[in-house]
Design a protein around this motif. Structure first.
Motif, PDB file in Angstrom:
ATOM      1  N   GLN A 295       8.417  -2.450 -16.004  1.00 21.61           N
ATOM      2  CA  GLN A 295       8.301  -1.974 -14.630  1.00 21.61           C
ATOM      3  C   GLN A 295       7.506  -0.678 -14.641  1.00 21.61           C
ATOM      4  O   GLN A 295       7.977   0.343 -15.150  1.00 21.61           O
ATOM      5  CB  GLN A 295       9.693  -1.763 -14.016  1.00 21.61           C
ATOM      6  N   LEU A 296       6.300  -0.745 -14.074  1.00 20.25           N
ATOM      7  CA  LEU A 296       5.373   0.386 -14.110  1.00 20.25           C
ATOM      8  C   LEU A 296       4.826   0.712 -12.728  1.00 20.25           C
ATOM      9  O   LEU A 296       3.796   1.380 -12.601  1.00 20.25           O
ATOM     10  CB  LEU A 296       4.212   0.057 -15.067  1.00 20.25           C
ATOM     11  N   SER A 297       5.509   0.276 -11.683  1.00 16.90           N
ATOM     12  CA  SER A 297       5.027   0.464 -10.315  1.00 16.90           C
ATOM     13  C   SER A 297       5.003   1.933  -9.920  1.00 16.90           C
ATOM     14  O   SER A 297       5.740   2.762 -10.463  1.00 16.90           O
ATOM     15  CB  SER A 297       5.921  -0.312  -9.350  1.00 16.90           C
ATOM     16  N   GLY A 298       4.104   2.246  -8.966  1.00 17.37           N
ATOM     17  CA  GLY A 298       4.049   3.608  -8.435  1.00 17.37           C
ATOM     18  C   GLY A 298       3.419   4.608  -9.364  1.00 17.37           C
ATOM     19  O   GLY A 298       3.587   5.819  -9.202  1.00 17.37           O
ATOM     20  N   TYR A 326       3.309  -2.894  -8.622  1.00 14.15           N
ATOM     21  CA  TYR A 326       2.972  -2.644  -7.220  1.00 14.15           C
ATOM     22  C   TYR A 326       2.659  -1.164  -7.006  1.00 14.15           C
ATOM     23  O   TYR A 326       3.192  -0.279  -7.667  1.00 14.15           O
ATOM     24  CB  TYR A 326       4.056  -3.156  -6.264  1.00 14.15           C
ATOM     25  N   ASN A 327       1.693  -0.930  -6.100  1.00 13.31           N
ATOM     26  CA  ASN A 327       1.256   0.430  -5.764  1.00 13.31           C
ATOM     27  C   ASN A 327       0.749   1.195  -6.990  1.00 13.31           C
ATOM     28  O   ASN A 327       1.187   2.293  -7.293  1.00 13.31           O
ATOM     29  CB  ASN A 327       2.402   1.208  -5.085  1.00 13.31           C
ATOM     30  N   CYS A 328      -0.211   0.585  -7.689  1.00  9.97           N
ATOM     31  CA  CYS A 328      -0.762   1.187  -8.908  1.00  9.97           C
ATOM     32  C   CYS A 328      -2.273   1.419  -8.825  1.00  9.97           C
ATOM     33  O   CYS A 328      -2.944   1.540  -9.858  1.00  9.97           O
ATOM     34  CB  CYS A 328      -0.446   0.304 -10.114  1.00  9.97           C
ATOM     35  N   SER A 329      -2.828   1.448  -7.596  1.00  3.91           N
ATOM     36  CA  SER A 329      -4.254   1.730  -7.402  1.00  3.91           C
ATOM     37  C   SER A 329      -5.155   0.747  -8.151  1.00  3.91           C
ATOM     38  O   SER A 329      -6.169   1.125  -8.744  1.00  3.91           O
ATOM     39  CB  SER A 329      -4.588   3.170  -7.844  1.00  3.91           C
ATOM     40  N   ILE A 330      -4.788  -0.520  -8.136  1.00  5.48           N
ATOM     41  CA  ILE A 330      -5.550  -1.547  -8.839  1.00  5.48           C
ATOM     42  C   ILE A 330      -6.504  -2.233  -7.858  1.00  5.48           C
ATOM     43  O   ILE A 330      -6.106  -2.613  -6.753  1.00  5.48           O
ATOM     44  CB  ILE A 330      -4.614  -2.602  -9.470  1.00  5.48           C
ATOM     45  N   GLY A 331      -7.761  -2.383  -8.269  1.00  2.67           N
ATOM     46  CA  GLY A 331      -8.769  -3.060  -7.458  1.00  2.67           C
ATOM     47  C   GLY A 331      -9.198  -4.367  -8.085  1.00  2.67           C
ATOM     48  O   GLY A 331      -8.532  -4.915  -8.978  1.00  2.67           O
ATOM     49  N   GLU A 332     -10.355  -4.855  -7.641  1.00  3.01           N
ATOM     50  CA  GLU A 332     -10.845  -6.160  -8.103  1.00  3.01           C
ATOM     51  C   GLU A 332     -10.973  -6.225  -9.621  1.00  3.01           C
ATOM     52  O   GLU A 332     -10.585  -7.216 -10.255  1.00  3.01           O
ATOM     53  CB  GLU A 332     -12.208  -6.466  -7.470  1.00  3.01           C
ATOM     54  N   SER A 355       2.010  -6.056  -5.328  1.00  2.57           N
ATOM     55  CA  SER A 355       1.868  -5.595  -3.941  1.00  2.57           C
ATOM     56  C   SER A 355       1.267  -4.195  -3.861  1.00  2.57           C
ATOM     57  O   SER A 355       1.323  -3.409  -4.812  1.00  2.57           O
ATOM     58  CB  SER A 355       3.233  -5.597  -3.245  1.00  2.57           C
ATOM     59  N   ASN A 356       0.711  -3.887  -2.679  1.00  6.16           N
ATOM     60  CA  ASN A 356       0.175  -2.554  -2.396  1.00  6.16           C
ATOM     61  C   ASN A 356      -0.933  -2.133  -3.357  1.00  6.16           C
ATOM     62  O   ASN A 356      -0.981  -0.998  -3.819  1.00  6.16           O
ATOM     63  CB  ASN A 356       1.296  -1.501  -2.391  1.00  6.16           C
ATOM     64  N   ASN A 357      -1.773  -3.089  -3.709  1.00  8.53           N
ATOM     65  CA  ASN A 357      -2.984  -2.797  -4.462  1.00  8.53           C
ATOM     66  C   ASN A 357      -4.184  -3.338  -3.680  1.00  8.53           C
ATOM     67  O   ASN A 357      -4.036  -4.102  -2.735  1.00  8.53           O
ATOM     68  CB  ASN A 357      -2.918  -3.431  -5.863  1.00  8.53           C
ATOM     69  N   LYS A 358      -5.383  -2.928  -4.070  1.00  9.27           N
ATOM     70  CA  LYS A 358      -6.594  -3.315  -3.346  1.00  9.27           C
ATOM     71  C   LYS A 358      -7.247  -4.522  -4.020  1.00  9.27           C
ATOM     72  O   LYS A 358      -8.371  -4.465  -4.514  1.00  9.27           O
ATOM     73  CB  LYS A 358      -7.564  -2.131  -3.288  1.00  9.27           C
ATOM     74  N   CYS A 386      -2.201  -6.512   0.070  1.00 10.87           N
ATOM     75  CA  CYS A 386      -3.261  -6.492  -0.941  1.00 10.87           C
ATOM     76  C   CYS A 386      -4.653  -6.744  -0.347  1.00 10.87           C
ATOM     77  O   CYS A 386      -5.561  -7.169  -1.057  1.00 10.87           O
ATOM     78  CB  CYS A 386      -2.966  -7.537  -2.017  1.00 10.87           C
ATOM     79  N   SER A 387      -4.804  -6.506   0.972  1.00  7.38           N
ATOM     80  CA  SER A 387      -6.105  -6.651   1.640  1.00  7.38           C
ATOM     81  C   SER A 387      -6.686  -8.058   1.493  1.00  7.38           C
ATOM     82  O   SER A 387      -7.889  -8.238   1.260  1.00  7.38           O
ATOM     83  CB  SER A 387      -7.103  -5.615   1.098  1.00  7.38           C
ATOM     84  N   ILE A 388      -5.834  -9.054   1.604  1.00  3.17           N
ATOM     85  CA  ILE A 388      -6.269 -10.447   1.476  1.00  3.17           C
ATOM     86  C   ILE A 388      -6.538 -11.006   2.875  1.00  3.17           C
ATOM     87  O   ILE A 388      -5.726 -10.848   3.786  1.00  3.17           O
ATOM     88  CB  ILE A 388      -5.198 -11.305   0.770  1.00  3.17           C
TER      89      ILE A 388
END
Length: 444
Positions: A295-298, A326-332, A355-358, A386-388
């Motif tokens: 678990q590495l979220s946030g 989730y919420n780890c500033s991950i993009g494409e 969740s909560n990534n781009k 996730c901007s889907i």
């Protein structure tokens, strides 16, 4: 009758008194009573304790959490616990308005009859350092065989941690699970606890220290202690502390120890960046076969941090089953790296929380290449916020139609933008004969 579950009803003290007339019957052999959230106060605890004192030898588990025991109610219960014929093994008193006096009464009662209790749940009560010190007089008793102690959010500070560590050092071989999250351990408190962890006779397997005001020095002390005694710990929860990259590097020195058998590591919201992810991935690559849940979220992984982690995931000896990011500033690019790594080692991962990534539609399409792999055994995928858009939803539906057998739960409708065509596709997917076990969140 051996087990009776009556939790979440409005029994109140009157209901408890009626039930007590059963419990005091010498022919009653009830072993487990679950009665949490039942509006019981001091009088209900008095009635329960009185009934069980007249028939004490069968009951093994009492679940009484979320009632208003208060110190007075717990004192009545303590009169049962000190009875030599009482063989209770598990006692749950989570959030029962217990203060120092109640904890003193419990500790005193169990000291006079210490050999049966295996699990004691006292979380969300106001034990404080004073109450914990009295409890420690039980823990250091050589006849005490307690295996699980839960003291989450009990207003414990450095002095309480010092007392706990000292007591358990004098009787270290039984305790398997310590839940101490939400207390003010700080670096000093954790250093005291570390003196227990490095004891070769300490067999602790589960340690929870979420939100305990631990910084880099505390992480250094924990890692150093566990490196000297690494083979027992299976679950370590440290979320909501200020590890930073430096703290993560100290912890990584434990993880790469070949004798470390840690299976679950929780480091949500620990201020870890790319360098911390690099150190973690490198350590686990050298000792990959035990870890089952990360678990590495946030944290600020970013695409670079996830790429380091992906180098672990594609290791054929990596058997990770649950990954929370989730919420780890991950993009494409991060989604591309994750999907590529898991395609090369697809058979172990069961839960993926992103969740909560781009991700965007492009990121999701990379993930679809994993989902359509027949060797992929993923059962839960979380992609909320996730901007889907419509394009990504169509790709997901297509991938799942081609390989529908593994996935059971798909969470993606919240805070994404499915267009009308995507909604239609998801509706059709639910009706697909091969997708009858798939649960998709939302109304579509």
């Amino acid at each position: 009758m051996r087990e009776l579950q009556l939790s979440g009803n409005k029994a109140g003290d009157s209901g408890m008194k009626h039930l007590s007339s059963l419990l005091e019957d010498p022919n009653c052999k009830l072993e487990k009573l679950q009665y949490h959230k039942a509006n019981i106060g001091e009088e209900g605890f008095r009635a329960l304790a009185s009934a069980l004192r007249s028939n004490p030898s069968h009951m093994r588990e009492l679940q009484l959490s979320w009632n208003i025991a208060g110190d007075s109610g717990v004192k009545h219960l303590s009169s049962l616990l000190e009875d030599p014929n009482c063989k209770l093994e598990k006692l749950y008193l989570h959030n029962c308005s217990i203060g120092e006096e109640g904890v003193i009464a419990l500790a005193s009662a169990l000291r006079s009859n210490p050999s049966h209790m295996r699990k004691l749940q006292l979380s969300h009560n106001e034990a404080g350092d004073s109450g914990v010190k009295h409890l420690c007089s039980l823990l250091e008793d050589p006849n005490c065989k307690l295996e699980k102690l839960h003291l989450f959010k009990c207003s414990i500070g450095e002095e309480g941690f010092k007392a706990l560590a000292s007591a358990l050092r004098s009787n270290p071989s039984h305790m398997r699970e310590l839940q101490l999250s939400g207390n003010k351990a700080g670096g000093s408190g954790v250093k005291h606890l570390s003196s227990l962890l490095e004891d070769p006779n300490c067999k602790l397997e589960y340690l929870h220290l979420n939100k305990c005001s631990i910084g880099e020095e505390g992480f250094r002390a924990l890692a150093s202690a566990l490196r000297s005694n690494p083979s027992h710990m299976r679950e370590l929860r440290l979320s909501g502390n200020k590890a930073g990259d430096s703290g993560m590097k100290h912890l990584s020195s434990l993880l790469k120890n070949p004798n470390c058998k840690l299976e679950k590591l929780n480091l949500n919201n620990c201020s870890i960046g790319e360098e911390g992810f690099r150190a973690l991935a490198s350590a686990l690559r050298s000792n990959p076969s035990h870890m089952r849940e990360l678990q590495l979220s946030g944290n600020k992984a970013g695409d670079s941090g996830v790429k380091h982690l992906s180098s672990l995931l594609k290791n054929p000896n990596c058997t990770l089953e649950k990954l929370y990011l989730y919420n780890c500033s991950i993009g494409e690019e991060g989604f591309r790296a994750l999907a590529s790594a898991l395609r090369s080692n697809p058979s172990h991962m069961r839960e993926l929380w992103l969740s909560n990534n781009k991700a965007g539609d492009s990121g999701v399409k990379h993930l679809c290449s994993l989902l359509e792999d027949p060797n992929c055994k993923l059962e839960k995928l979380v992609l909320q916020c996730c901007s889907i858009t419509d394009d990504g939803f169509r790709a997901l539906a297509s991938a799942l139609r081609s390989n529908p057998s593994a996935l059971r739960n798909l969470f993606l409708l919240e805070d994404n933008q499915p267009g009308p065509s995507a909604q239609q596709l998801l509706s059709e997917l639910r009706k697909h004969p091969n997708c009858k076990h798939l649960q998709i969140d939302g109304p579509y």
